[in-house]
Design an enzyme around this catalytic site. Structure first.
Site, mmCIF file in Angstrom:
data_model
loop_
_atom_site.group_PDB
_atom_site.id
_atom_site.type_symbol
_atom_site.label_atom_id
_atom_site.label_comp_id
_atom_site.label_asym_id
_atom_site.label_seq_id
_atom_site.Cartn_x
_atom_site.Cartn_y
_atom_site.Cartn_z
ATOM 1 N N HIS A 90 34.564 33.477 36.699
ATOM 2 C CA HIS A 90 33.360 34.048 37.543
ATOM 3 C C HIS A 90 32.080 34.162 36.737
ATOM 4 O O HIS A 90 32.416 35.004 35.670
ATOM 5 C CB HIS A 90 33.654 35.156 38.521
ATOM 6 C CG HIS A 90 32.055 35.904 39.229
ATOM 7 N ND1 HIS A 90 31.539 34.965 40.137
ATOM 8 C CD2 HIS A 90 31.554 36.904 39.132
ATOM 9 C CE1 HIS A 90 30.614 35.907 40.623
ATOM 10 N NE2 HIS A 90 30.788 37.063 39.927
ATOM 11 N N TYR B 157 24.387 37.197 43.291
ATOM 12 C CA TYR B 157 23.914 38.480 43.225
ATOM 13 C C TYR B 157 23.152 39.047 41.985
ATOM 14 O O TYR B 157 23.288 38.446 41.074
ATOM 15 C CB TYR B 157 25.061 39.306 43.780
ATOM 16 C CG TYR B 157 26.265 39.500 42.600
ATOM 17 C CD1 TYR B 157 26.281 40.343 41.663
ATOM 18 C CD2 TYR B 157 27.299 38.462 42.723
ATOM 19 C CE1 TYR B 157 27.251 40.171 40.547
ATOM 20 C CE2 TYR B 157 28.141 38.394 41.590
ATOM 21 C CZ TYR B 157 27.978 39.472 40.709
ATOM 22 O OH TYR B 157 29.253 39.131 39.855
ATOM 23 N N ASP C 61 52.461 45.148 70.809
ATOM 24 C CA ASP C 61 53.180 45.021 72.303
ATOM 25 C C ASP C 61 53.996 43.558 72.299
ATOM 26 O O ASP C 61 53.734 42.746 71.429
ATOM 27 C CB ASP C 61 52.008 45.017 73.390
ATOM 28 C CG ASP C 61 51.255 43.797 73.389
ATOM 29 O OD1 ASP C 61 50.949 43.223 72.313
ATOM 30 O OD2 ASP C 61 50.833 43.375 74.407
HETATM 31 C C1 LIG Z 1 32.269 39.217 36.267
HETATM 32 C C2 LIG Z 1 32.850 39.920 37.293
HETATM 33 C C3 LIG Z 1 32.015 40.507 38.431
HETATM 34 C C4 LIG Z 1 32.634 41.124 39.295
HETATM 35 N N1 LIG Z 1 31.666 41.958 40.279
HETATM 36 C C5 LIG Z 1 32.156 42.918 40.987
HETATM 37 C C6 LIG Z 1 31.383 43.663 41.935
HETATM 38 O O1 LIG Z 1 30.155 43.557 41.984
HETATM 39 N N2 LIG Z 1 31.926 44.361 42.776
HETATM 40 C C7 LIG Z 1 33.516 44.273 42.966
HETATM 41 O O2 LIG Z 1 33.740 45.237 43.894
HETATM 42 N N3 LIG Z 1 34.189 43.563 42.353
HETATM 43 C C8 LIG Z 1 33.841 43.019 41.174
HETATM 44 N N4 LIG Z 1 34.674 42.061 40.449
HETATM 45 C C9 LIG Z 1 36.122 42.330 40.809
HETATM 46 C C10 LIG Z 1 36.618 43.416 40.084
HETATM 47 O O3 LIG Z 1 36.303 43.607 38.920
HETATM 48 C C11 LIG Z 1 38.225 43.514 40.447
HETATM 49 O O4 LIG Z 1 38.541 42.804 41.733
HETATM 50 C C12 LIG Z 1 38.656 44.849 40.063
HETATM 51 O O5 LIG Z 1 38.385 45.335 38.799
HETATM 52 C C13 LIG Z 1 40.181 44.739 40.188
HETATM 53 O O6 LIG Z 1 40.945 45.815 39.619
HETATM 54 P P1 LIG Z 1 42.419 45.906 39.266
HETATM 55 O O7 LIG Z 1 42.757 47.343 39.006
HETATM 56 O O8 LIG Z 1 43.229 45.459 40.511
HETATM 57 O O9 LIG Z 1 42.534 44.844 38.203
HETATM 58 P P2 LIG Z 1 42.431 44.924 36.701
HETATM 59 O O10 LIG Z 1 41.186 45.593 36.226
HETATM 60 O O11 LIG Z 1 42.398 43.730 36.052
HETATM 61 O O12 LIG Z 1 43.763 45.591 36.065
HETATM 62 C C14 LIG Z 1 44.833 45.134 36.086
HETATM 63 C C15 LIG Z 1 45.603 45.537 34.672
HETATM 64 O O13 LIG Z 1 47.041 45.168 34.690
HETATM 65 C C16 LIG Z 1 47.196 45.042 33.430
HETATM 66 N N5 LIG Z 1 48.536 44.224 33.087
HETATM 67 C C17 LIG Z 1 48.660 42.985 33.164
HETATM 68 N N6 LIG Z 1 49.992 42.636 32.984
HETATM 69 C C18 LIG Z 1 50.574 43.698 32.603
HETATM 70 C C19 LIG Z 1 51.836 43.839 31.990
HETATM 71 N N7 LIG Z 1 52.812 42.976 32.036
HETATM 72 N N8 LIG Z 1 52.047 44.989 31.815
HETATM 73 C C20 LIG Z 1 51.416 46.100 31.908
HETATM 74 N N9 LIG Z 1 49.895 46.124 32.216
HETATM 75 C C21 LIG Z 1 49.581 44.680 32.641
HETATM 76 C C22 LIG Z 1 46.148 44.576 32.720
HETATM 77 O O14 LIG Z 1 46.142 44.784 31.239
HETATM 78 C C23 LIG Z 1 44.844 45.330 33.127
HETATM 79 O O15 LIG Z 1 44.283 46.389 32.813
HETATM 80 C C24 LIG Z 1 34.146 41.467 39.532
HETATM 81 C C25 LIG Z 1 34.911 40.877 38.477
HETATM 82 C C26 LIG Z 1 34.254 40.158 37.358
HETATM 83 C C27 LIG Z 1 35.244 39.543 36.452
#
Ligand SMILES: Cc1cc2nc3c(=O)[nH]c(=O)nc-3n(C[C@H](O)[C@H](O)[C@H](O)COP(=O)(O)OP(=O)(O)OC[C@H]3O[C@@H](n4cnc5c(N)ncnc54)[C@H](O)[C@@H]3O)c2cc1C
Length: 628
Positions: free
Chosen positions: A226, A262, A544
């Site tokens: 993105h 946005y 239901d």
């Molecule tokens: C450019 C961009 C713009 C965005 N803009 C918005 C916005 O304006 N508003 C909004 O609501 N959302 C926005 N988002 C989306 C939002 O950032 C994500 O949906 C949200 O941060 C997801 O959070 P999370 O904790 O689920 O995932 P993450 O932050 O990805 O965390 C997942 C974690 O799991 C860990 N992990 C993975 N595999 C393993 C493993 N094997 N062992 C241990 N740990 C592991 C990773 O290291 C990571 O730290 C945006 C995202 C991007 C990239």
């Protein structure tokens, strides 16, 4: 090492969950591991510009967003005021009359749910955003609860508060390897620093989660690149004092819905986010250690053109940026979070497919579910077990998530069927529907008729009795539906009920478990049908349904195909091992006949003997004719 629960992933969802389990529910001995650094994680949380959008056409998401905004606002600001979250409000720009009408609808929904929002004219919008071109818009919706958040600061805040209870142990740079399941229950988690003995693990690895979830069941989501770009300093904002935290963003978060883009201010520059490009899908197994890819300017051309249209001060700049990247985030198969406990590996939970906007609400719900067994908000649309088998297939996920990305801000009418994939499942009567010129909708993957064009003559005949419709209400609707309705009310009509599913409960203890699940008496004569409800532990209504007793220890429960997967999970979760619970819908089909003359019709195909005593709320096996 042992733990009461292990959280896998320390992004905004995992850290918010740690906060809820420890601070809100008083759990201790929680271990949180992340493969990367914390609080600045390698996941999406650290890359997002942080828009918290407190409005949506979906009530659950709106509740989650409003709750999240409130909680983010309450977090300590370790780097000074307004740093973690600031309630600038959010503005949804509308470029067309149709979009404006949709926002009027959303404004009404917000009022109905008790949340604040208001419609703005182009001039009023310009007062909030004196750098856009008001001639490009037809108006906007303003939501005062929306704002901007710093993901890393929020993670830090949640982890610090959870640690302060003494109940959380955080292990960055510690990869999850596997979950150990014995007799269908979690007994431990294998990590890079060894085995952790526990009966509870929560997967919160989001875009990585499908690759780690084989013991949990399918997590149908896909990672997408993105685009986010921050312009060079703009001369119009050159007097911005970078030391003054009030001048970091200044304006509400802006979503230019018709352009799928946005914006937010970053001191003297403008941040531009774009969905206006071909979906750039990444298989969760190929994400690698960091949720980041290099910027692809060849996909940003349209976005730049649309940004210059909306923001005149960009018109004399070139598409060059001080910072630009392709971050990555998740799109689930239906756009909703994927939450809940696995049936096949009890104690293994999913907390995935959340936006920053909803993350605290997601964590609140998962924590309540884990601690109290049920949630304040209805989790039907977020349930881990809500997906039909076809939705879990790799090809379906590929197609549907790309569609979801393309349509992210599109105007989707509430009655508009999914655009693709279509023709995934066909009813046994599909050929008859086609012959009757059906206009199809897709229901749980099945193509089912909304109305038959061959009944157009009936609609002409009855036109005076069918109220006409205009605007949104006239879309995905036909007066033929009114005519078919009247014909059934006054005569009789045959319906394809392929979307009705059957859960068969049989074996020793079947009567007891059916009685336990249902609010009405189901220990009835064989052949009786009971209309009843399933109740939740707190006394709410789960669903239901009708229940038919076929034998002393055999029942059929009729549920809708749309909720079948989670209904099946509900029965299996409660049933003792002596009872067999099966989805037998694929072996049967159903038709319904309704109307005052329904009996006259069935008299023609049933013998007198079959009809004797065949009253309402009874079931029996009868022979009508050969099929085929
Ligand atoms: C450019 C961009 C713009 C965005 N803009 C918005 C916005 O304006 N508003 C909004 O609501 N959302 C926005 N988002 C989306 C939002 O950032 C994500 O949906 C949200 O941060 C997801 O959070 P999370 O904790 O689920 O995932 P993450 O932050 O990805 O965390 C997942 C974690 O799991 C860990 N992990 C993975 N595999 C393993 C493993 N094997 N062992 C241990 N740990 C592991 C990773 O290291 C990571 O730290 C945006 C995202 C991007 C990239």
């Amino acid at each position: 090492m042992n733990a009461r629960a292990v959280i896998i992933g320390g992004g905004i969802v995992g850290s918010a969950l740690a906060y809820h389990l420890t601070v809100v529910h008083g759990w201790n001995n929680i271990v949180l591991i992340d493969q990367g650094d914390l609080p600045e994680n390698p996941g999406s949380t650290s890359h997002a510009p942080g828009g918290v959008v407190a409005n949506a056409h979906n009530k659950t998401l709106t509740d989650m967003a409003q709750y999240s905004a409130d909680l983010y606002e309450s977090l300590p600001n370790p780097k000074g005021p307004h740093h973690t979250f600031r309630r600038y409000g959010g503005i949804e720009l509308t470029r067309t009359p149709e979009r404006y009408e949709d926002m009027v609808r959303l404004n009404g929904e917000m009022a109905g749910w008790g949340y604040e929002s208001r419609m703005l004219s182009p001039e009023e919008t310009y007062e909030y955003l004196p750098f856009i071109d008001p001639k490009v818009i037809t108006g906007s919706l303003f939501s005062p609860a929306s704002g901007l958040v710093k993901g890393v600061q929020v993670v830090d805040g949640f982890l610090n508060l959870a640690r302060a209870t003494g109940g959380l142990d955080v292990h960055p740079n510690t990869a999850f390897r596997d979950v150990v399941v014995v007799d269908g229950r979690v007994v431990g988690v294998e990590t890079a620093i060894g085995h952790i003995k526990t009966d509870t693990a929560v997967l919160a690895a989001n875009i990585w989660s499908p690759a780690l979830a084989h013991k949990l069941g399918a997590i149908p989501l896909m990672a997408f690149q993105h685009h986010y770009a921050i312009t060079h300093p703009l001369k119009q904002w050159s007097d911005t004092d970078h030391e003054d935290p009030d001048l970091e963003a200044v304006y509400p978060l802006i979503r230019d819905l018709d352009a799928a883009m946005y914006y937010r201010r970053h001191w003297d520059a403008l941040g531009i986010g774009s969905y206006h490009h071909v979906p750039q899908m990444v298989d969760p197994r190929d994400v690698g250690p960091d949720a980041m890819r290099p910027f692809t300017p060849e996909h940003f051309g349209d976005a730049w053109r649309l940004a210059r249209e909306m923001v005149p001060m960009l018109r004399d700049s070139a598409p060059e940026f001080q910072k630009a990247y392709n971050g990555m985030f998740a799109f689930s198969a239906d756009g909703m979070p994927i939450l809940g406990e696995s049936l096949q590996a009890r104690g293994f939970w999913s907390a995935n497919a959340s936006w920053i906007t909803h993350a605290a609400g997601v964590a609140k719900s998962v924590a309540e579910w884990m601690v109290e067994g049920e949630t304040e908000w209805d989790m039907r649309q977020c349930h881990l077990h809500r997906f039909q088998e076809h939705v879990k297939s790799r090809q379906y996920i590929d197609v549907v998530t790309q569609k979801n990305y393309r349509e992210v801000y599109d105007l989707i009418h509430p009655k508009q069927p999914i655009t693709e994939p279509r023709n995934v499942r066909l009813s046994p009567y599909h050929a008859e529907h086609v012959a009757a010129e059906a206009r199809f909708t897709a229901f749980a993957g099945f193509e089912l008729p909304n109305w038959y064009e061959s009944n157009a003559g009936l609609a002409d005949e009855l036109s005076e009795r069918i109220p006409s419709r205009t605007g949104l209400g006239s879309q995905w609707w036909s007066p033929i539906m009114g005519a078919e309705h009247l014909a059934i009310r006054e005569n009789a009509g045959l319906m394809d009920l392929t979307g009705l599913s059957i859960i068969e409960v049989s074996g020793p203890g079947a009567s007891e478990i059916v009685g336990f699940l249902c609010s009405n008496e189901t220990d009835v004569e064989i052949g009786k049908v009971v209309y009843t409800c399933w109740l939740t532990p707190g006394g709410g209504i789960k669903r239901d349904l009708t229940v038919t007793r076929l034998d002393s220890d055999r029942y059929w429960m009729f549920v809708g195909e749309g909720t079948l997967p989670q209904d099946l999970e509900w029965v299996r979760r409660h049933a003792p091992s002596s009872v067999t619970v099966n989805d037998i819908s694929p072996a049967y089909t159903a038709v319904g006949i309704w109307g005052p003359h329904a009996h006259t019709v069935i008299e023609r195909v049933m013998s007198e003997e079959d009809l004797k005593g065949f009253d309402f709320y009874t079931a029996r096996w009868i022979e009508i004719a050969m099929t085929g």
